[in-house]
Design a protein around this motif. Structure first.
Motif, PDB file in Angstrom:
ATOM      1  N   SER A   1      18.976  -1.032  12.982  1.00 10.07           N
ATOM      2  CA  SER A   1      20.390  -0.775  13.239  1.00 10.07           C
ATOM      3  C   SER A   1      20.881   0.345  12.332  1.00 10.07           C
ATOM      4  CB  SER A   1      21.221  -2.039  12.985  1.00 10.07           C
ATOM      5  OG  SER A   1      22.601  -1.794  13.199  1.00 10.07           O
ATOM      6  N   GLY A   2      21.686   1.237  12.888  1.00  5.87           N
ATOM      7  CA  GLY A   2      22.245   2.335  12.104  1.00  5.87           C
ATOM      8  C   GLY A   2      22.910   3.336  13.020  1.00  5.87           C
ATOM      9  N   LYS A   3      23.357   4.432  12.457  1.00  7.86           N
ATOM     10  CA  LYS A   3      23.995   5.499  13.229  1.00  7.86           C
ATOM     11  C   LYS A   3      22.961   6.575  13.535  1.00  7.86           C
ATOM     12  CE  LYS A   3      28.453   4.651  10.975  1.00  7.86           C
ATOM     13  NZ  LYS A   3      29.490   5.206  10.086  1.00  7.86           N
ATOM     14  N   GLY A   4      22.960   7.043  14.781  1.00  4.84           N
ATOM     15  CA  GLY A   4      22.080   8.129  15.156  1.00  4.84           C
ATOM     16  C   GLY A   4      20.615   7.746  15.202  1.00  4.84           C
ATOM     17  N   LEU A   5      20.271   6.700  15.957  1.00  6.79           N
ATOM     18  CA  LEU A   5      18.881   6.248  16.024  1.00  6.79           C
ATOM     19  C   LEU A   5      18.044   7.010  17.049  1.00  6.79           C
ATOM     20  CD1 LEU A   5      18.968   2.333  15.798  1.00  6.79           C
ATOM     21  CD2 LEU A   5      18.865   4.021  13.978  1.00  6.79           C
ATOM     22  N   ALA A   6      18.649   7.901  17.837  1.00  8.26           N
ATOM     23  CA  ALA A   6      17.913   8.556  18.922  1.00  8.26           C
ATOM     24  C   ALA A   6      16.636   9.248  18.442  1.00  8.26           C
ATOM     25  CB  ALA A   6      18.826   9.541  19.652  1.00  8.26           C
ATOM     26  N   PRO A   7      16.647   9.978  17.317  1.00 11.72           N
ATOM     27  CA  PRO A   7      15.399  10.604  16.858  1.00 11.72           C
ATOM     28  C   PRO A   7      14.312   9.587  16.530  1.00 11.72           C
ATOM     29  CG  PRO A   7      17.286  11.642  15.799  1.00 11.72           C
ATOM     30  CD  PRO A   7      17.803  10.427  16.500  1.00 11.72           C
ATOM     31  N   LEU A   8      14.695   8.455  15.946  1.00  9.03           N
ATOM     32  CA  LEU A   8      13.713   7.420  15.624  1.00  9.03           C
ATOM     33  C   LEU A   8      13.153   6.800  16.903  1.00  9.03           C
ATOM     34  CD1 LEU A   8      12.378   5.729  13.331  1.00  9.03           C
ATOM     35  CD2 LEU A   8      14.172   4.039  13.721  1.00  9.03           C
ATOM     36  N   VAL A   9      14.002   6.588  17.896  1.00 10.70           N
ATOM     37  CA  VAL A   9      13.550   6.058  19.177  1.00 10.70           C
ATOM     38  C   VAL A   9      12.484   6.974  19.773  1.00 10.70           C
ATOM     39  CG1 VAL A   9      14.243   5.536  21.546  1.00 10.70           C
ATOM     40  CG2 VAL A   9      15.717   4.852  19.641  1.00 10.70           C
TER      41      VAL A   9
ATOM     42  N   CYS B   1       8.805   5.459  20.308  1.00 12.96           N
ATOM     43  CA  CYS B   1       8.535   5.157  21.711  1.00 12.96           C
ATOM     44  C   CYS B   1       7.955   6.352  22.476  1.00 12.96           C
ATOM     45  CB  CYS B   1       9.809   4.686  22.401  1.00 12.96           C
ATOM     46  SG  CYS B   1      10.550   3.226  21.630  1.00 12.96           S
ATOM     47  N   GLY B   2       8.054   7.538  21.896  1.00 14.74           N
ATOM     48  CA  GLY B   2       7.530   8.720  22.569  1.00 14.74           C
ATOM     49  C   GLY B   2       8.405   9.232  23.681  1.00 14.74           C
ATOM     50  N   ARG B   3       9.590   8.703  23.790  1.00 11.91           N
ATOM     51  CA  ARG B   3      10.505   9.104  24.859  1.00 11.91           C
ATOM     52  C   ARG B   3      11.892   8.558  24.563  1.00 11.91           C
ATOM     53  NH1 ARG B   3       9.375   5.376  30.087  1.00 11.91           N
ATOM     54  NH2 ARG B   3      11.527   5.989  30.450  1.00 11.91           N
ATOM     55  N   ALA B   4      12.892   9.100  25.229  1.00  8.36           N
ATOM     56  CA  ALA B   4      14.235   8.536  25.147  1.00  8.36           C
ATOM     57  C   ALA B   4      14.296   7.290  26.020  1.00  8.36           C
ATOM     58  CB  ALA B   4      15.271   9.558  25.596  1.00  8.36           C
ATOM     59  N   LEU B   5      15.184   6.387  25.661  1.00 11.04           N
ATOM     60  CA  LEU B   5      15.329   5.137  26.398  1.00 11.04           C
ATOM     61  C   LEU B   5      16.691   5.072  27.076  1.00 11.04           C
ATOM     62  CD1 LEU B   5      13.897   2.589  23.787  1.00 11.04           C
ATOM     63  CD2 LEU B   5      12.692   3.604  25.734  1.00 11.04           C
ATOM     64  N   LYS B   6      16.714   4.513  28.286  1.00 12.32           N
ATOM     65  CA  LYS B   6      17.988   4.272  28.939  1.00 12.32           C
ATOM     66  C   LYS B   6      18.719   3.141  28.218  1.00 12.32           C
ATOM     67  CE  LYS B   6      16.586   5.713  33.597  1.00 12.32           C
ATOM     68  NZ  LYS B   6      16.464   5.309  35.023  1.00 12.32           N
ATOM     69  N   PRO B   7      20.009   3.307  27.981  1.00 14.40           N
ATOM     70  CA  PRO B   7      20.756   2.270  27.263  1.00 14.40           C
ATOM     71  C   PRO B   7      20.671   0.921  27.959  1.00 14.40           C
ATOM     72  CG  PRO B   7      22.047   4.274  27.424  1.00 14.40           C
ATOM     73  CD  PRO B   7      20.850   4.474  28.299  1.00 14.40           C
ATOM     74  N   ARG B   8      20.409  -0.130  27.152  1.00 16.15           N
ATOM     75  CA  ARG B   8      20.428  -1.521  27.589  1.00 16.15           C
ATOM     76  C   ARG B   8      19.468  -1.800  28.744  1.00 16.15           C
ATOM     77  NH1 ARG B   8      25.117   0.237  26.107  1.00 16.15           N
ATOM     78  NH2 ARG B   8      25.587   1.087  28.162  1.00 16.15           N
ATOM     79  N   GLU B   9      18.381  -1.055  28.810  1.00 13.54           N
ATOM     80  CA  GLU B   9      17.374  -1.273  29.835  1.00 13.54           C
ATOM     81  C   GLU B   9      16.012  -1.453  29.172  1.00 13.54           C
ATOM     82  OE1 GLU B   9      15.365   1.544  33.126  1.00 13.54           O
ATOM     83  OE2 GLU B   9      17.475   1.085  33.551  1.00 13.54           O
TER      84      GLU B   9
ATOM     85  N   ALA C   1      10.787  -2.144  24.750  1.00  9.54           N
ATOM     86  CA  ALA C   1      11.710  -1.483  23.829  1.00  9.54           C
ATOM     87  C   ALA C   1      13.089  -1.445  24.475  1.00  9.54           C
ATOM     88  CB  ALA C   1      11.235  -0.080  23.500  1.00  9.54           C
ATOM     89  N   LEU C   2      14.114  -1.775  23.706  1.00 10.40           N
ATOM     90  CA  LEU C   2      15.494  -1.746  24.198  1.00 10.40           C
ATOM     91  C   LEU C   2      16.350  -0.967  23.206  1.00 10.40           C
ATOM     92  CD1 LEU C   2      14.405  -4.974  24.743  1.00 10.40           C
ATOM     93  CD2 LEU C   2      16.476  -4.863  26.141  1.00 10.40           C
ATOM     94  N   PHE C   3      17.215  -0.115  23.753  1.00 14.76           N
ATOM     95  CA  PHE C   3      18.108   0.692  22.924  1.00 14.76           C
ATOM     96  C   PHE C   3      19.545   0.386  23.315  1.00 14.76           C
ATOM     97  CE2 PHE C   3      20.239   4.929  22.172  1.00 14.76           C
ATOM     98  CZ  PHE C   3      20.347   4.755  20.797  1.00 14.76           C
ATOM     99  N   PHE C   4      20.348  -0.009  22.317  1.00 11.94           N
ATOM    100  CA  PHE C   4      21.759  -0.318  22.536  1.00 11.94           C
ATOM    101  C   PHE C   4      22.599   0.682  21.742  1.00 11.94           C
ATOM    102  CE2 PHE C   4      19.274  -4.188  22.733  1.00 11.94           C
ATOM    103  CZ  PHE C   4      19.691  -4.784  23.912  1.00 11.94           C
ATOM    104  N   PRO C   5      23.135   1.714  22.380  1.00 10.36           N
ATOM    105  CA  PRO C   5      23.971   2.661  21.639  1.00 10.36           C
ATOM    106  C   PRO C   5      25.261   1.990  21.163  1.00 10.36           C
ATOM    107  CG  PRO C   5      23.313   3.536  23.795  1.00 10.36           C
ATOM    108  CD  PRO C   5      23.009   2.079  23.797  1.00 10.36           C
ATOM    109  N   GLY C   6      25.673   2.303  19.925  1.00  9.87           N
ATOM    110  CA  GLY C   6      26.930   1.771  19.441  1.00  9.87           C
ATOM    111  C   GLY C   6      28.097   2.421  20.170  1.00  9.87           C
ATOM    112  N   PRO C   7      29.241   1.772  20.247  1.00  7.24           N
ATOM    113  CA  PRO C   7      29.564   0.484  19.613  1.00  7.24           C
ATOM    114  C   PRO C   7      29.193  -0.736  20.458  1.00  7.24           C
ATOM    115  CG  PRO C   7      31.533   1.361  20.638  1.00  7.24           C
ATOM    116  CD  PRO C   7      30.440   2.376  20.895  1.00  7.24           C
ATOM    117  N   HIS C   8      28.535  -0.508  21.602  1.00  8.93           N
ATOM    118  CA  HIS C   8      28.237  -1.626  22.504  1.00  8.93           C
ATOM    119  C   HIS C   8      26.895  -2.245  22.141  1.00  8.93           C
ATOM    120  CE1 HIS C   8      31.713  -0.294  24.707  1.00  8.93           C
ATOM    121  NE2 HIS C   8      31.174   0.890  24.922  1.00  8.93           N
ATOM    122  N   SER C   9      26.859  -2.880  20.973  1.00 14.28           N
ATOM    123  CA  SER C   9      25.649  -3.528  20.471  1.00 14.28           C
ATOM    124  C   SER C   9      26.045  -4.699  19.597  1.00 14.28           C
ATOM    125  CB  SER C   9      24.802  -2.537  19.668  1.00 14.28           C
ATOM    126  OG  SER C   9      25.444  -2.211  18.452  1.00 14.28           O
TER     127      SER C   9
END
Length: 467
Positions: free
Chosen positions: A27-35, A39-47, A66-74
Motif C-alpha cells: 500500500s502506498g502512493k504511486g504504485l504503478a511502477p512497482l506493479v 507483474c511485467g505489465r499494467a493491471l486493470k483496476p479491481r480486476e 494480481a489485483l491493483f486497487f488505485p486509491g482512493p477506492h481501496s
C-alpha cells in the motif's frame, strides 16, 4: 499525520504457515511502477489477472492472481497491490522480498521505483484506512474483534460494528449534542437579546431525551462488551469438593485430572466456554487448606491470586461433608478470607456438589448440582449469565469494548453535570457549555474524531501484521 504514514508499506497479509492461498499486500502512493516491475505489465483496476510473478532475473517465483486497487477506492485509501500466490511460507517470503527489492531498483530517470517501501507494522494497513477516512476508529476495532471472535454471536456482532451500526448510534447522539451546544452557545453569544433561547427551544427536554438515548446505547454497549470480553469465573473450595469435575462438566471435556486424592490439583486449569454466545473464562484452582507441602502451598497461593482477579467466584461445597465440623470450619475460614480479599461488587456463588451421593438435605442456601451426572448444571449456567449481567441478545447487537463503555459513562457524567447547571437558579451558561463540550469529546473519542496518537498506537498494535 506522522511522517511514517507517507511511506509505502508491504507485508504478508495471511496467517503464518502452510495454506492453499497466501497474500502479499503493498500500500502506498504511486504504485504503478512497482506493479510493472513485479507483474511485467499494467493491471486493470479491481480486476484479477493471472500471471507469473517474477524475480529480478525474470524467473517466475510463482503463478497466481494480481489485483491493483488505485486509491482512493481501496481498503487503505491509497494504491494497493495484492499478490495472491500459493500459501507456502517460502513462496510468500520470496514475493515480499521481491517487492522490497523492486522498490529500490532505479528507473530510467535515476529515481527508485518506489522510494521508502518498508515492512508494515502491526495493524498499519487498517490504521491507514482510518487515517484516510475509509473507516472510523470503532469500525477499525471491529475488524480486529471479528478476527478474534471466539463465538458465533461475537462474530456476528463484530460484523455489525464493522458495517457501522455502533458508529451510527454514536453519530446520532453526537448530532443531538451538537444541536444542544448550538443553543447554549447562541445564548452566550447574544446575551443582550430579549430571547431565552434555551427555554423556547426546550433545552431541558432535549437534554433529558439525549440522556435517555445515551442510556439505551450504554446498555447495548455493556452487552456488546460482555459478548467480546466475557467474564473470569474462578472455582474455589476445599480439596475434593469436585472443582475439577465441575470444570470438566462445564467444558464438556476431561481437562483436569480428577482423583479421590486430596490436593490432586496443584496449579490452575483454565478453559473458555460459552453460554448463549457469552464467553466465560472458567478457572479450576488448587484446593484451599493449610498444607506443609511446598508445591501445594505454591498452588494455593496462585489460587488466591486468581480469586482476587475474578469477576465471579464459584464457592464449591461438598454436600456429603456438610455435617462434618472440621469441613464446616474450613469453609468458614475460606468465606472469611474471601470477604477480606474480594471487592464488594464481586459475587460469590455458593454451589453444593455431589447431590448424586448425598443422602442429607441441604442445610444452607445455594445451588445444588452433581458435576458427575450433570444434574443442576443448567441452573448454574443461568446463574452465571445473570451474574455477568447478560440479557437475551437483542436483535442487531453490536460488539463494543471496555473503552467504549468507559467513554459512554463519561458522557453520562458530563450530561449529569450539564443538567445540574441547567436546573440551577441563574445557571452558569459557560459551565453548561463546557460540560456539553466535554461530553462531545468523549463521544468523538469512540469513533476517533477526537483522540490521541497514544491511543491509536495501543489500538492498532494489537492487530496482526498485514492487517
Amino acid at each position: 499525520m506522522l511522517p511514517r504514514h507517507d511511506q509505502p508499506i508491504a507485508a504478508i497479509a495471511t496467517a503464518p504457515g502452510r495454506g492453499a492461498v497466501g497474500i502479499v499486500r503493498v500500500s502506498g502512493k504511486g504504485l504503478a511502477p512497482l506493479v510493472q516491475r513485479i507483474c511485467g505489465r499494467a493491471l486493470k483496476p479491481r480486476e484479477a489477472t493471472y500471471l507469473p510473478m517474477r524475480d529480478a532475473k525474470g524467473q517466475p517465483i510463482d503463478h497466481g492472481l494480481a489485483l491493483f486497487f488505485p486509491g482512493p477506492h481501496s481498503y487503505t485509501g491509497e494504491d494497493v497491490l495484492e499478490l495472491q500466490a500459493h500459501g507456502g511460507t517460502v513462496v510468500l517470503q520470496l514475493l515480499l522480498a521481491r517487492c522490497l527489492e523492486a522498490a529500490a531498483e532505479l528507473e530510467d530517470t535515476g529515481r527508485a521505483c518506489l522510494p521508502g517501501l518498508r515492512l508494515a507494522q502491526p495493524g498499519e494497513f487498517t490504521e491507514r484506512a482510518f487515517l484516510n477516512d475509509k473507516i472510523d476508529l470503532a469500525q477499525a476495532e471491529a475488524i480486529a474483534d471479528l478476527i478474534d471472535a471466539s463465538t458465533e454471536a461475537a462474530a456476528r456482532s463484530a460484523s455489525r460494528s464493522l458495517s457501522g451500526a455502533f458508529s451510527q448510534e454514536i453519530h446520532t447522539l453526537r448530532d443531538a449534542l451538537v444541536r444542544l451546544r448550538m443553543l447554549v452557545e447562541a445564548t452566550l453569544d447574544f446575551p443582550e437579546e430579549d430571547i431565552d433561547f434555551l427555554q423556547q427551544a426546550d433545552a431541558s427536554g432535549q437534554l433529558e431525551r439525549l440522556h435517555r438515548s445515551l442510556d439505551a446505547v450504554l446498555a447495548r454497549a455493556h452487552q456488546g462488551a460482555l459478548l467480546r470480553e466475557g467474564i473470569k469465573v474462578v472455582i474455589a473450595g476445599q480439596p475434593n469438593a469436585g472443582k475439577s469435575s465441575l470444570l470438566n462438566a462445564l467444558a464438556g471435556a476431561e481437562l483436569a485430572i480428577v482423583t479421590e486424592i486430596a490436593g490432586t490439583t496443584r496449579d490452575k486449569v483454565q478453559q473458555t466456554i460459552q453460554i448463549e454466545g457469552v464467553p466465560l473464562h472458567v478457572i479450576d484452582t488448587a484446593g484451599l487448606r493449610e498444607s506443609d507441602d511446598t508445591v501445594e502451598r505454591i498452588g494455593i497461593s496462585r489460587a488466591w491470586d486468581e480469586i482476587a482477579a475474578a469477576d465471579a467466584v464459584l464457592f464449591l461445597h461438598d454436600l456429603t461433608r456438610q455435617d462434618q465440623g472440621d469441613y464446616r470450619a474450613g469453609d468458614d475460614a475460606i468465606r472469611a478470607t474471601l470477604a477480606e480479599r474480594l471487592p464488594a461488587q464481586v459475587p460469590v456463588i455458593d454451589v453444593w456438589n455431589k447431590t448424586d451421593s448425598a443422602g442429607a438435605e441441604l442445610q444452607a442456601d445455594g445451588l445444588r448440582l452433581s458435576a458427575r451426572t450433570g444434574d443442576g448444571l443448567d441452573a448454574l449456567r443461568r446463574r452465571l449469565l445473570e451474574v455477568a449481567g447478560w440479557q437475551s441478545a437483542p436483535e442487531g447487537l453490536y460488539l463494543a469494548r471496555a473503552r467504549h463503555v468507559e467513554a459512554l459513562q463519561a458522557v453520562g457524567q458530563h450530561l449529569d453535570m450539564a443538567a445540574a447547571q441547567l436546573r440551577a437558579a441563574g445557571p452558569h451558561l459557560d459551565l453548561l457549555a463546557e460540560e456539553l463540550r466535554l461530553a462531545q469529546n468523549a463521544l468523538n473519542a469512540i469513533t476517533g474524531e477526537f483522540t490521541s496518537d497514544d491511543l491509536l498506537g495501543v489500538i492498532f498494535s494489537s492487530f496482526c501484521i498485514g492487517k
